[in-house]
Scaffold this motif. Structure first.
Motif, PDB file in Angstrom:
ATOM      1  N   ASN A 176     -10.485  -2.626   3.444  1.00  0.00           N
ATOM      2  CA  ASN A 176      -9.713  -3.291   2.390  1.00  0.00           C
ATOM      3  C   ASN A 176      -8.455  -3.978   2.950  1.00  0.00           C
ATOM      4  N   TYR A 177      -8.488  -4.321   4.221  1.00  0.00           N
ATOM      5  CA  TYR A 177      -7.313  -4.875   4.896  1.00  0.00           C
ATOM      6  C   TYR A 177      -6.729  -6.098   4.196  1.00  0.00           C
ATOM      7  N   SER A 178      -7.538  -7.073   3.831  1.00  0.00           N
ATOM      8  CA  SER A 178      -6.984  -8.301   3.251  1.00  0.00           C
ATOM      9  C   SER A 178      -6.314  -8.031   1.903  1.00  0.00           C
ATOM     10  N   ASP A 179      -6.891  -7.142   1.094  1.00  0.00           N
ATOM     11  CA  ASP A 179      -6.252  -6.789  -0.175  1.00  0.00           C
ATOM     12  C   ASP A 179      -4.951  -6.032   0.066  1.00  0.00           C
ATOM     13  N   TRP A 180      -4.988  -5.093   1.013  1.00  0.00           N
ATOM     14  CA  TRP A 180      -3.795  -4.318   1.347  1.00  0.00           C
ATOM     15  C   TRP A 180      -2.679  -5.226   1.857  1.00  0.00           C
ATOM     16  N   LEU A 181      -3.017  -6.160   2.735  1.00  0.00           N
ATOM     17  CA  LEU A 181      -2.008  -7.060   3.300  1.00  0.00           C
ATOM     18  C   LEU A 181      -1.377  -7.917   2.206  1.00  0.00           C
ATOM     19  N   ARG A 182      -2.184  -8.411   1.294  1.00  0.00           N
ATOM     20  CA  ARG A 182      -1.660  -9.208   0.186  1.00  0.00           C
ATOM     21  C   ARG A 182      -0.658  -8.371  -0.636  1.00  0.00           C
ATOM     22  N   ASN A 183      -1.015  -7.129  -0.925  1.00  0.00           N
ATOM     23  CA  ASN A 183      -0.120  -6.255  -1.684  1.00  0.00           C
ATOM     24  C   ASN A 183       1.137  -5.898  -0.889  1.00  0.00           C
ATOM     25  N   LEU A 184       0.976  -5.649   0.404  1.00  0.00           N
ATOM     26  CA  LEU A 184       2.135  -5.365   1.258  1.00  0.00           C
ATOM     27  C   LEU A 184       3.097  -6.540   1.236  1.00  0.00           C
ATOM     28  N   LYS A 185       2.582  -7.739   1.354  1.00  0.00           N
ATOM     29  CA  LYS A 185       3.445  -8.921   1.369  1.00  0.00           C
ATOM     30  C   LYS A 185       4.181  -9.089   0.048  1.00  0.00           C
ATOM     31  N   ILE A 186       3.547  -8.745  -1.065  1.00  0.00           N
ATOM     32  CA  ILE A 186       4.233  -8.805  -2.360  1.00  0.00           C
ATOM     33  C   ILE A 186       5.458  -7.904  -2.336  1.00  0.00           C
ATOM     34  N   VAL A 187       5.286  -6.695  -1.833  1.00  0.00           N
ATOM     35  CA  VAL A 187       6.402  -5.745  -1.774  1.00  0.00           C
ATOM     36  C   VAL A 187       7.475  -6.229  -0.796  1.00  0.00           C
ATOM     37  N   LEU A 188       7.067  -6.678   0.377  1.00  0.00           N
ATOM     38  CA  LEU A 188       8.043  -7.122   1.375  1.00  0.00           C
ATOM     39  C   LEU A 188       8.786  -8.374   0.925  1.00  0.00           C
ATOM     40  N   VAL A 189       8.110  -9.270   0.202  1.00  0.00           N
ATOM     41  CA  VAL A 189       8.787 -10.455  -0.327  1.00  0.00           C
ATOM     42  C   VAL A 189       9.865 -10.028  -1.314  1.00  0.00           C
ATOM     43  N   SER A 190       9.562  -9.045  -2.145  1.00  0.00           N
ATOM     44  CA  SER A 190      10.547  -8.588  -3.124  1.00  0.00           C
ATOM     45  C   SER A 190      11.780  -8.000  -2.439  1.00  0.00           C
ATOM     46  N   LYS A 191      11.621  -7.467  -1.243  1.00  0.00           N
ATOM     47  CA  LYS A 191      12.734  -6.905  -0.478  1.00  0.00           C
ATOM     48  C   LYS A 191      13.347  -7.927   0.495  1.00  0.00           C
ATOM     49  N   LYS A 192      12.738  -9.114   0.558  1.00  0.00           N
ATOM     50  CA  LYS A 192      13.187 -10.202   1.450  1.00  0.00           C
ATOM     51  C   LYS A 192      13.117  -9.809   2.917  1.00  0.00           C
ATOM     52  N   ILE A 193      12.023  -9.104   3.284  1.00  0.00           N
ATOM     53  CA  ILE A 193      11.867  -8.661   4.674  1.00  0.00           C
ATOM     54  C   ILE A 193      10.489  -8.994   5.248  1.00  0.00           C
ATOM     55  N   THR A 194       9.800  -9.925   4.630  1.00  0.00           N
ATOM     56  CA  THR A 194       8.468 -10.303   5.115  1.00  0.00           C
ATOM     57  C   THR A 194       8.516 -10.828   6.550  1.00  0.00           C
TER      58      THR A 194
END
Length: 106
Positions: free
Chosen positions: A20-38
């Motif tokens: 499920n890597y691609s789904d996980w990465l998409r979700n991780l990026k959502i969280v990191l974008v919200s923290k401004k640390i992508t």
């Protein structure tokens, strides 16, 4: 008690298991974008500060280090136990990201 990013619940519900890597990465990026640390997924760590580093240089290095730690923790906390063990000694979020891409990415 520390405040928790409500978006991190996404990662709790979608732990990385491998396939499920691609789904996980998409979700991780959502969280990191919200923290401004992508940026920690793609940019190399700054060079170590020289002995005569300015306060501005030191602040930049400390900020990157804090952001990297935060991104790394989000990544590890949202992985299966097996993957956590594999990457627990990896210091930089970017290195985890690169290795996961090699293993599971398209």
């Amino acid at each position: 008690m520390a405040s928790r990013n409500p978006l991190s619940v996404i990662l709790d519900q979608n732990k990385l298991t491998g396939p499920n890597y691609s789904d996980w990465l998409r979700n991780l990026k959502i969280v990191l974008v919200s923290k401004k640390i992508t940026y920690t997924l793609d940019k190399a760590s700054p060079k170590e500060a020289p002995v005569n580093a300015t306060p501005d240089e030191m602040e930049k290095l400390e900020k990157w280090s804090d952001h990297n730690l935060q991104a790394r923790c989000y990544m590890l906390a949202s992985m299966s136990n097996e993957l956590q063990r594999r990457f627990e000694e990896t210091v930089e979020a970017k290195d985890i990201h690169i290795r996961l891409q090699e293993l599971y990415g398209a």
